[in-house]
Design an enzyme around this catalytic site. Structure first.
Site, PDB file in Angstrom:
ATOM      1  N   CYS A  12       0.875  -1.183   0.000  1.00  0.00           N
ATOM      2  CA  CYS A  12       0.000   0.000   0.000  1.00  0.00           C
ATOM      3  C   CYS A  12       0.908   1.228   0.000  1.00  0.00           C
ATOM      4  CB  CYS A  12      -0.891   0.001   1.240  1.00  0.00           C
ATOM      5  SG  CYS A  12       0.068   0.055   2.770  1.00  0.00           S
ATOM      6  N   CYS A  94       2.997   6.393   8.498  1.00  0.00           N
ATOM      7  CA  CYS A  94       2.116   6.659   7.360  1.00  0.00           C
ATOM      8  C   CYS A  94       1.304   7.938   7.636  1.00  0.00           C
ATOM      9  CB  CYS A  94       1.164   5.483   7.148  1.00  0.00           C
ATOM     10  SG  CYS A  94      -0.006   5.799   5.810  1.00  0.00           S
ATOM     11  N   HIS A 122      -2.950  -3.733  19.116  1.00  0.00           N
ATOM     12  CA  HIS A 122      -2.180  -3.414  17.917  1.00  0.00           C
ATOM     13  C   HIS A 122      -1.320  -2.173  18.154  1.00  0.00           C
ATOM     14  CE1 HIS A 122      -1.209  -2.459  13.769  1.00  0.00           C
ATOM     15  NE2 HIS A 122      -1.657  -3.657  13.431  1.00  0.00           N
ATOM     16  N   GLU A 124      -0.411   0.183  16.273  1.00  0.00           N
ATOM     17  CA  GLU A 124      -0.980   1.425  15.721  1.00  0.00           C
ATOM     18  C   GLU A 124      -2.007   2.009  16.688  1.00  0.00           C
ATOM     19  OE1 GLU A 124      -2.756   1.254  11.712  1.00  0.00           O
ATOM     20  OE2 GLU A 124      -4.164   2.779  12.442  1.00  0.00           O
ATOM     21  N   SER A 217       1.699 -11.502   9.148  1.00  0.00           N
ATOM     22  CA  SER A 217       0.976 -10.310   8.688  1.00  0.00           C
ATOM     23  C   SER A 217      -0.533 -10.524   8.840  1.00  0.00           C
ATOM     24  CB  SER A 217       1.325 -10.035   7.213  1.00  0.00           C
ATOM     25  OG  SER A 217       0.305  -9.268   6.614  1.00  0.00           O
ATOM     26  N   ASN A 219      -2.995  -8.622   7.919  1.00  0.00           N
ATOM     27  CA  ASN A 219      -3.832  -8.306   6.750  1.00  0.00           C
ATOM     28  C   ASN A 219      -3.726  -9.401   5.689  1.00  0.00           C
ATOM     29  OD1 ASN A 219      -2.413  -7.116   4.149  1.00  0.00           O
ATOM     30  ND2 ASN A 219      -1.189  -6.423   5.884  1.00  0.00           N
ATOM     31  N   SER A 261       1.864  -5.693   2.836  1.00  0.00           N
ATOM     32  CA  SER A 261       3.286  -5.629   3.207  1.00  0.00           C
ATOM     33  C   SER A 261       4.115  -6.650   2.423  1.00  0.00           C
ATOM     34  CB  SER A 261       3.428  -5.859   4.715  1.00  0.00           C
ATOM     35  OG  SER A 261       2.701  -7.004   5.106  1.00  0.00           O
TER      36      SER A 261
HETATM   37  S1  SF4 Z   1       0.228   1.966   6.056  1.00  0.00           S
HETATM   38 FE1  SF4 Z   1      -1.826   1.578   6.840  1.00  0.00          FE
HETATM   39  S2  SF4 Z   1      -2.799   3.578   6.790  1.00  0.00           S
HETATM   40 FE2  SF4 Z   1      -0.998   3.735   5.502  1.00  0.00          FE
HETATM   41  S3  SF4 Z   1      -1.719   3.317   3.420  1.00  0.00           S
HETATM   42 FE3  SF4 Z   1      -1.029   1.356   4.293  1.00  0.00          FE
HETATM   43  S4  SF4 Z   1      -2.855   0.433   5.198  1.00  0.00           S
HETATM   44 FE4  SF4 Z   1      -3.309   2.598   4.833  1.00  0.00          FE
END
Ligand code: SF4
Length: 279
Positions: A12, A94, A122, A124, A217, A219, A261
């Protein structure tokens, strides 16, 4: 054999940015630490280690020098510790995570009890919460948990960036009944939902689905689960070496997707591996 590759497979925006910053920092420094692994890809973390990036768990484990902050961000306490030690910072947080941290700070400063939709443990979420420096904070993992919030004058609602919009909407509806004033900042980033929607679509059209990404991971594991619910012939792998010929018996279409990732080179190696098996 046809190969269907998800358009969104792999990095991402935030992970791409953090990875680029980490490699650049490794080039320009004689040894540098990262606070936690930069991303949940053991293969990429190993490449960075070979370039001198040492992963540490705590700020007090960092010797003199520089530290990379990963895309999840850090807590305000960790940031203070880093600044107190006058360490050089390569901040790869991010921007979407930074925005959630800023909104938590704003809401708490303006007298709202903060409701954060996310997974309590988490990193974050721990980071975002730490910026709500005064007043109450509630972490809500599922909509039903919001029922436990006691009635109060003002509530401010935000979310972990990877949460589902549907859960966020349900929590918002419950919060409406819990306060006189509800302020909502939608801090969800759509990288997760875009990947999940495409994974579903690919699973419906494939005889076998390969989901590539770190076993650590969350996700990627979630993508594998979503695909397996639709196509039981789904395999979660980290590398091309894990491909097995017997998976491909009677398969005409192979769907491939990858977590946010997963580096592109790992995806390309799997595609090559599938083509070899096909030939
Ligand atoms: S690091 Fe997290 S918040 Fe940033 S673009 Fe990727 S999924 Fe979205």
């Amino acid at each position: 054999m046809n190969i269907l590759l998800a358009r969104s497979a792999g990095f991402c925006f935030g992970v791409k940015r953090a990875t680029r910053m980490a490699f650049e920092a490794a080039e320009s420094h004689d040894g540098i630490c990262s606070l936690g692994p930069i991303i949940h890809s053991p293969q990429l973390v190993k490449k960075l280690e070979e370039k001198g990036v040492v992963v540490v768990d705590r700020v007090n484990e960092i010797p003199e020098g520089a530290v990379i902050i990963r895309s999840h961000g850090v807590t305000s306490g960790e940031l203070k510790e880093i600044n107190d030690r006058h360490l050089e910072v390569v901040d790869a947080t991010c921007p979407f995570v930074k925005s959630a941290q800023d909104h938590a700070a704003l809401l708490s400063r303006e007298g709202y009890a903060v409701v954060l939709v996310g997974e309590r443990e988490h990193p974050e979420v721990q980071g975002i919460l730490s910026y709500a420096e005064s007043g109450d904070v509630f972490v809500v993992g599922a909509a039903a948990e919001a029922e436990a919030i006691s009635r109060r004058k003002r509530l401010g609602l935000i979310a972990q960036t990877t949460q589902s919009f549907e859960t966020f909407r349900q929590v918002a509806a419950i919060c409406l009944d819990k306060c006189q004033e509800l302020r909502i900042f939608n801090t969800i980033c759509d990288a997760t939902s875009v990947r999940q929607d495409e994974a579903q679509e690919i699973a419906h059209r494939s005889d076998l689905v390969l989901v590539i990404g770190g076993f650590n991971s969350a996700n990627t594991s979630r993508l594998a689960q979503i695909c397996a619910d639709i196509q039981p012939r789904t395999q979660h792998i980290e590398t091309a070496e894990q491909l097995r010929k017997e998976w491909f018996e009677g398969v005409e279409t192979v769907g491939i997707t990858a977590g946010a990732s997963t580096p592109r080179w790992l995806i390309d190696e799997v595609i090559l591996g599938v083509q070899k098996i096909s030939n």
